[in-house]
Scaffold this active site. Structure first.
Site, PDB file in Angstrom:
ATOM      1  N   ARG A  94      -4.257 -15.175 -13.907  1.00  0.00           N
ATOM      2  CA  ARG A  94      -3.487 -14.195 -14.678  1.00  0.00           C
ATOM      3  C   ARG A  94      -4.181 -13.924 -16.009  1.00  0.00           C
ATOM      4  O   ARG A  94      -4.545 -14.855 -16.717  1.00  0.00           O
ATOM      5  CB  ARG A  94      -2.057 -14.702 -14.915  1.00  0.00           C
ATOM      6  CG  ARG A  94      -1.347 -14.912 -13.590  1.00  0.00           C
ATOM      7  CD  ARG A  94       0.110 -15.256 -13.748  1.00  0.00           C
ATOM      8  NE  ARG A  94       0.678 -15.522 -12.423  1.00  0.00           N
ATOM      9  CZ  ARG A  94       1.923 -15.889 -12.182  1.00  0.00           C
ATOM     10  NH1 ARG A  94       2.769 -16.018 -13.199  1.00  0.00           N
ATOM     11  NH2 ARG A  94       2.350 -16.121 -10.959  1.00  0.00           N
ATOM     12  N   ARG A 138       0.310 -22.172 -20.687  1.00  0.00           N
ATOM     13  CA  ARG A 138      -0.079 -20.818 -20.298  1.00  0.00           C
ATOM     14  C   ARG A 138      -1.595 -20.719 -20.210  1.00  0.00           C
ATOM     15  O   ARG A 138      -2.280 -20.629 -21.210  1.00  0.00           O
ATOM     16  CB  ARG A 138       0.467 -19.816 -21.326  1.00  0.00           C
ATOM     17  CG  ARG A 138       0.392 -18.363 -20.909  1.00  0.00           C
ATOM     18  CD  ARG A 138       0.998 -17.454 -21.968  1.00  0.00           C
ATOM     19  NE  ARG A 138       2.431 -17.663 -22.101  1.00  0.00           N
ATOM     20  CZ  ARG A 138       3.341 -17.033 -21.355  1.00  0.00           C
ATOM     21  NH1 ARG A 138       2.983 -16.143 -20.473  1.00  0.00           N
ATOM     22  NH2 ARG A 138       4.619 -17.284 -21.536  1.00  0.00           N
ATOM     23  N   GLU A 163       9.842 -22.491 -18.465  1.00  0.00           N
ATOM     24  CA  GLU A 163       9.946 -21.993 -17.100  1.00  0.00           C
ATOM     25  C   GLU A 163       8.851 -22.606 -16.225  1.00  0.00           C
ATOM     26  O   GLU A 163       7.664 -22.489 -16.526  1.00  0.00           O
ATOM     27  CB  GLU A 163       9.801 -20.467 -17.118  1.00  0.00           C
ATOM     28  CG  GLU A 163       9.857 -19.851 -15.740  1.00  0.00           C
ATOM     29  CD  GLU A 163       9.416 -18.392 -15.731  1.00  0.00           C
ATOM     30  OE1 GLU A 163       9.612 -17.696 -16.754  1.00  0.00           O
ATOM     31  OE2 GLU A 163       8.865 -17.965 -14.704  1.00  0.00           O
ATOM     32  N   SER A 218      10.313 -19.852 -10.386  1.00  0.00           N
ATOM     33  CA  SER A 218      11.029 -18.579 -10.401  1.00  0.00           C
ATOM     34  C   SER A 218      11.391 -18.213  -8.969  1.00  0.00           C
ATOM     35  O   SER A 218      10.528 -18.071  -8.119  1.00  0.00           O
ATOM     36  CB  SER A 218      10.137 -17.509 -11.026  1.00  0.00           C
ATOM     37  OG  SER A 218      10.883 -16.340 -11.184  1.00  0.00           O
ATOM     38  N   ARG A 241       1.264 -26.444 -15.667  1.00  0.00           N
ATOM     39  CA  ARG A 241       2.463 -26.323 -16.501  1.00  0.00           C
ATOM     40  C   ARG A 241       3.437 -27.485 -16.320  1.00  0.00           C
ATOM     41  O   ARG A 241       3.933 -28.059 -17.291  1.00  0.00           O
ATOM     42  CB  ARG A 241       3.158 -24.997 -16.227  1.00  0.00           C
ATOM     43  CG  ARG A 241       4.237 -24.707 -17.244  1.00  0.00           C
ATOM     44  CD  ARG A 241       4.881 -23.368 -17.024  1.00  0.00           C
ATOM     45  NE  ARG A 241       4.136 -22.282 -17.642  1.00  0.00           N
ATOM     46  CZ  ARG A 241       4.621 -21.061 -17.781  1.00  0.00           C
ATOM     47  NH1 ARG A 241       5.831 -20.778 -17.325  1.00  0.00           N
ATOM     48  NH2 ARG A 241       3.898 -20.117 -18.334  1.00  0.00           N
TER      49      ARG A 241
END
Length: 417
Positions: free
Chosen positions: A254, A269, A343, A346, A385
């Site tokens: 990403r 991140r 987070e 998801s 993460r």
RNA sequence: GGAGAGGUGGCAGAGUGGUCGAAUGCGGCAGACUCGAAAUCUGUUGUUGGAUUUACUUUCAACCGAGGGUUCGAAUCCCUCCCUCUCCGCCA
């Protein structure tokens, strides 16, 4: 993407969804173009009929028919050009048509309208000030940041020593659980054609956040969902084969465009990470797909409960959940050093959205009709993460880090990182 | 990277300019035979869109990897792209 018939019949419902999801789409214009498109299509069909008739006559040496056929040919071509233009415009707009969100979803234009729906696990009372995972990594020599960044750019890192082993253990652990739950496991590639990204709905909106390989007209995926969703492209599945449960393990990429300054340091991140994604293809049935949704969410909860990490579940608001989603809940793990939740998972139900784009259908036994499937996905586990949460929750006063018991069998019963 | 072959219905496989949406086989579905099953026999079997209708009912159009072109007419001829296979080279 919605059924154009549904849009024609329920323009107000669509407009409301467009507004609540904060999408730039003119529904009235879409319907106008749809009408024009229909007209041109009808015209072309009539001309084609004539063309076919004339062709038969030409075989009988009818010279007049040949003259007319040449005229018709030109007319068809002209109209097809007009059609192509309108169709492109139409498709572009159709790609922006949103799934109508579930009634459970809070209405609001951004994340501030999200609602916490569940908290689980006891937050540990530290008798010392918990260190950040970045400090802990440094103390225990478990990661390399600066040297790697010099070579690979911002937001990159290397896991080291026992943390590298722990990462591998997590994959084994996750795969074991998902395999036992009936998932078909895939270790997947991350390089795809743009088609696949349009299929999931990441394109057109996420183009800026996606790494491109222009020489090969390919892209690096940000989630295994892209490949898993593409597997049954253009197929008509048997209802008896549903639900299909896939778990895909892949590197994820990403660009994190637009997130400058956010979580710059540490494991939260990064541009490249590893993830096991859960993906389900099921019947076009609200009850059934809700059942699968809960299944996906439960799997994640079970994983986190086994790892003994406190977490909360968020119901995402209309504005925070993306064009294609019917319902989306994020699972967030507790981060002691910052006393907040981050987070890590998801969970989404996309209804027919991806199925329409990817053309994945099944034949319904009862009616023998062809219908679009529902697709759903949820993170299985993503590193690095989740490691931030593990490290911080399992730290001791001296900076040592315990290994969650559930993972020890995968690490020759190692106790400390 | 070089040379060659090929992509057709759920699958296998024919079709190289004109009722071809496509032979045939397998599979699937329905029926017959059977106490039941297998075998056998008979029938049936794509998707999408438009018009029409009580009804997938009737009818028309489009679709043979994708996109363009030639032709009155393309699965069939030409071009580009994607994919697959074989051989050679290189390589984790």
């Amino acid at each position: 993407m919605l059924d154009i018939k549904f849009i024609r019949e329920n323009p107000d419902v669509v407009k409301t969804a467009v507004k609540n999801k904060n999408i730039k789409l003119d529904v009235d214009l879409l319907l106008k173009i749809d009408m024009e498109l229909l007209n041109v299509k009808n015209l072309i069909q009539n001309l084609s009929e004539e063309k076919n008739r004339l062709s038969l006559e030409i075989r009988n040496n009818n010279e007049e028919a040949k003259t007319r056929a040449l005229e018709v040919k030109v007319l068809i071509k002209e109209n097809e050009e007009a059609l192509k233009e309108k169709e492109q415009e139409f498709k572009k707009m159709m790609l922006l048509t949103p799934t109508i969100p579930s009634e459970e979803v809070p209405i609001g234009i951004d994340a501030s309208f999200n609602v916490v729906t569940k908290k689980f696990g006891e937050i540990r009372k530290f008798d010392f000030k918990p260190k950040s995972h970045i400090e802990l990594l440094d103390i225990n020599d478990l990661a390399e940041f600066n040297k790697i960044t010099k070579i690979c750019g911002s937001r990159t890192l290397a896991l080291k020593n026992n943390l590298a082993r722990l990462e591998m253990a997590l994959w084994q652990f996750t795969y074991d659980i998902l395999f036992e739950k009936g998932f078909t496991l895939f270790n997947l590639p991350s390089v795809v054609f743009e088609e696949a990204l349009y299929g999931t709905g990441h394109f057109p909106n996420e183009i800026e956040n996606t790494y491109a390989l222009p020489k090969d007209k390919q892209y690096l995926t940000g989630t295994a969902e892209v490949v898993l969703n593409g597997i049954h492209k253009d197929e008509i599945l048997n209802e008896d084969d549903l639900p299909i449960k896939y778990a895909g393990f892949s590197p994820c990429f990403r660009r994190e465009a637009g997130s400058y300054g956010k979580d710059i340091k540490g494991l939260i991140r990064v541009h490249q990470f590893m993830k096991v994604e859960q993906f389900i293809i099921t019947k076009n049935d609200l009850e059934e797909s809700e059942k699968m949704y809960q299944f996906l969410l439960n799997n994640t909860e079970e994983l986190l409960q086994k790892l003994k990490i406190p977490y909360q579940i968020i119901m995402c608001s209309t504005g925070d959940m993306g064009v294609g989603k019917y319902k989306m809940q994020d699972v967030e793990c507790y981060l002691p050093s910052e006393n907040r939740y981050i987070e890590t998972h998801s969970c989404s139900n996309l209804h027919e959205f991806q199925a329409r784009r990817t053309n994945i259908r099944y034949r319904e036994n009862k009616t023998n009709k062809v219908k679009f499937v529902h697709t759903l996905n949820n993170t299985g586990l993503a590193t690095p993460r989740i490691l931030a949460a593990i490290i911080e929750n399992y730290q001791e006063r001296d900076g040592k880090i315990k290994i969650p018991e559930a993972l020890r069998p995968y690490l020759r019963n190692l106790e400390w990182l």
